[in-house]
Design an enzyme around this catalytic site. Structure first.
Site, PDB file in Angstrom:
ATOM      1  N   GLU A 179     -81.895 -22.393 -33.513  1.00 39.43           N
ATOM      2  CA  GLU A 179     -81.276 -22.710 -34.415  1.00 39.43           C
ATOM      3  C   GLU A 179     -80.683 -21.473 -35.381  1.00 39.43           C
ATOM      4  OE1 GLU A 179     -83.495 -25.987 -36.382  1.00 39.43           O
ATOM      5  OE2 GLU A 179     -82.252 -27.552 -35.004  1.00 39.43           O
ATOM      6  N   GLU A 372     -81.873 -30.223 -28.174  1.00 43.31           N
ATOM      7  CA  GLU A 372     -83.076 -31.005 -28.614  1.00 43.31           C
ATOM      8  C   GLU A 372     -82.347 -32.287 -29.096  1.00 43.31           C
ATOM      9  OE1 GLU A 372     -84.675 -29.311 -32.256  1.00 43.31           O
ATOM     10  OE2 GLU A 372     -84.942 -27.466 -31.470  1.00 43.31           O
TER      11      GLU A 372
END
Ligand code: BGP
Length: 475
Positions: A179, A372
């Site tokens: 991320e 995810e």
């Protein structure tokens, strides 16, 4: 039709959220270890409160987490039983280089991951390794200020070289940073940054981002040189921004939000700073300092694929519109009146995953990987100790349906799907244990008590069937 035969179904985790064992076998302290649970966590992860060691007043959930460090054989066996074809995991940087700037790596740390990879190999599970999942040695923060310092590129590449050479026979799929766009929202957790009073925070964040972008590109170069079979992906927190209304002001604001997120992938996948970023960063006077070769590096070593986390879409209103707020994966946005919400107030939007997949694929036309996706919820065992998590099954079923539609009906090229997280672990955002994501329950409670025993939840056999049928049987 259907998903490709070798579609990579699996689960995802991060070292600091599951391993524990932070003082074992020579491991050094990392930023993620000193992020406390409770009310101060937000200020620490955002870099506004400097906490570089542990004190008596706080509790630090990463210290023990769910003790994967001592349970990895059992946990990987469970992943094998689930049918996982891939396990996304991360390396704790400080197990390999405890301070970050040592000459030689810590052999005990290298040995641990070798055992983990061997265990995966035994069960035909392919590791997908995040090189840095919110992970930065405290030693590098104290001495160099974390990613605000260009020297970090060298330390990171040293870690990469060690991993690429030592694990050549076990790993060929890598993610350079988890991320990466979180550097804008949680700069201490994402990049080891603590702000000094009065400094221009945006300037620091974009300078650090530049260093990570260059480091990430050089990691792609190195990975390919060391093993031509290596594939390296970038990873960002996705979730399309919807305008709150069709008023052009809201639409414009939503576009700006998407650009802020896509900025990182624009550089990592296309190889150059997009025009909007050049204009805005220069106008704001925060154009990062660059070395002469940076432009060529970014251009030459773009990623092989694009991976992302998807939990929710975002709903964006123009400033001053007074709309109600909703939570989300470290971002707040306006409340979308058409959606329902999780117990933590995150919007639930399966169609949003199809929208995101389409938008990302249209923009880059590179293979995608959902690394995810999952539902954080409180799970309460019944009197027999069983957990009936039908809410989780429902969430995942609808998201997998939307994902399949994106592939089968829209033609999106997708490598795989790893749900977050197959075995309960600590929440990154809140540090809570009670926010559970797993197919496997871990007896570890909010106050730190519990036997750490692993129990399969109802969703375990459901996901097993999903994988077995390659996504055809969604129950
Ligand atoms: C992402 C992180 C993960 C994970 C997930 C869920 O931001 O990459 O590390 O934790 O979010 O968020 P949370 O743990 O806050 O529920």
């Amino acid at each position: 039709m259907g998903l490709q035969e070798n579609f990579l179904w699996g689960g995802a985790s991060a070292a600091n959220q599951c391993e524990g064992g932070i003082f074992e076998d020579g491991r050094g302290l990392a930023n993620v270890d000193v992020c406390p649970a409770g009310k101060d966590r937000g200020d620490v992860i955002s870099g506004r409160r400097k906490m570089l060691s542990m004190d008596q007043e706080h509790t630090y959930p990463a210290a023990v987490a769910v003790d994967f460090y001592h349970h990895f054989r059992e946990d990987i066996r469970l992943l094998g039983e689930l049918g996982c074809r891939v396990y996304r995991m991360s390396i704790a940087w400080t197990r390999i280089f405890p301070q970050g700037d040592e000459e030689e790596p810590n052999e005990a740390g290298l040995e641990f991951y070798k055992e983990v990879f061997r265990e995966c190999q035994k069960r035909n599970i392919r590791p997908l390794v995040t090189i840095s999942h919110f992970d930065c040695p405290i030693g590098l923060i104290e001495k160099y200020g974390g990613w605000r310092n260009r020297k970090m590129i060298g330390f990171y590449l040293k870690l990469c070289k060690t991993l690429f050479t030592r694990y050549k026979e076990y790993v060929s799929d890598w993610l350079n940073f988890n991320e990466i766009n979180m550097i804008l929202h949680a700069p201490f957790m994402g990049a080891g940054i603590c702000f000094e009073p009065g400094e221009d925070e945006e300037a620091v964040k974009y300078q650090a981002a530049h260093h990570e972008l260059v480091a990430g590109a050089l990691a792609v170069k190195m990975a390919h040189e060391i093993n031509p079979k290596n594939r390296v992906g970038c990873m960002f927190a996705a979730g399309s921004a919807y305008p709150r209304t069709c008023s052009p002001e809201d639409v414009w604001e939503a576009l700006l939000t998407d650009q802020e997120n896509y900025f990182f992938v624009d550089v990592q996948a296309r190889g150059y700073y997009p025009a909007y970023a050049v204009k805005r960063l220069k106008k704001r006077g925060i154009w990062p300092k660059m070395d002469p070769e940076d432009e060529a590096v970014l251009k030459s070593y773009t990623v092989d694929f694009i991976s992302f986390s998807y939990y929710n879409s975002r709903c964006i209103a123009a400033p001053g519109s007074g709309s109600e707020e909703a939570e989300g994966n470290l971002f707040k946005s306006a409340k979308n009146p058409y959606l329902t919400f999780s117990e933590w107030g995150w919007p639930i939007d399966p169609l949003g995953l199809r929208i995101t997949l389409n938008q990302v694929y249209d923009r880059y036309q590179k293979p995608l990987f959902i690394v995810e996706n999952g539902l954080g919820a409180v799970d309460t065992p019944d009197e027999n100790g069983e957990i009936h998590d039908s809410y989780r099954i429902e969430y995942l079923r609808e998201h997998i349906r939307a994902m399949k539609a994106a592939v089968e009906e829209d033609g999106v090229e997708l490598i795989g799907y790893t749900s977050w997280a197959p075995i309960d672990l600590i929440s990154a955002g809140s540090g809570e244990m009670k926010k559970r994501y797993g197919f496997v329950y871990v007896d570890k409670q909010e106050d730190g008590s519990g036997t750490l025993a692993r129990t399969k939840k109802q969703s375990f056999s459901w996901y097993q069937k999903v994988i077995e049928s390659n996504g055809e049987d969604l129950g």
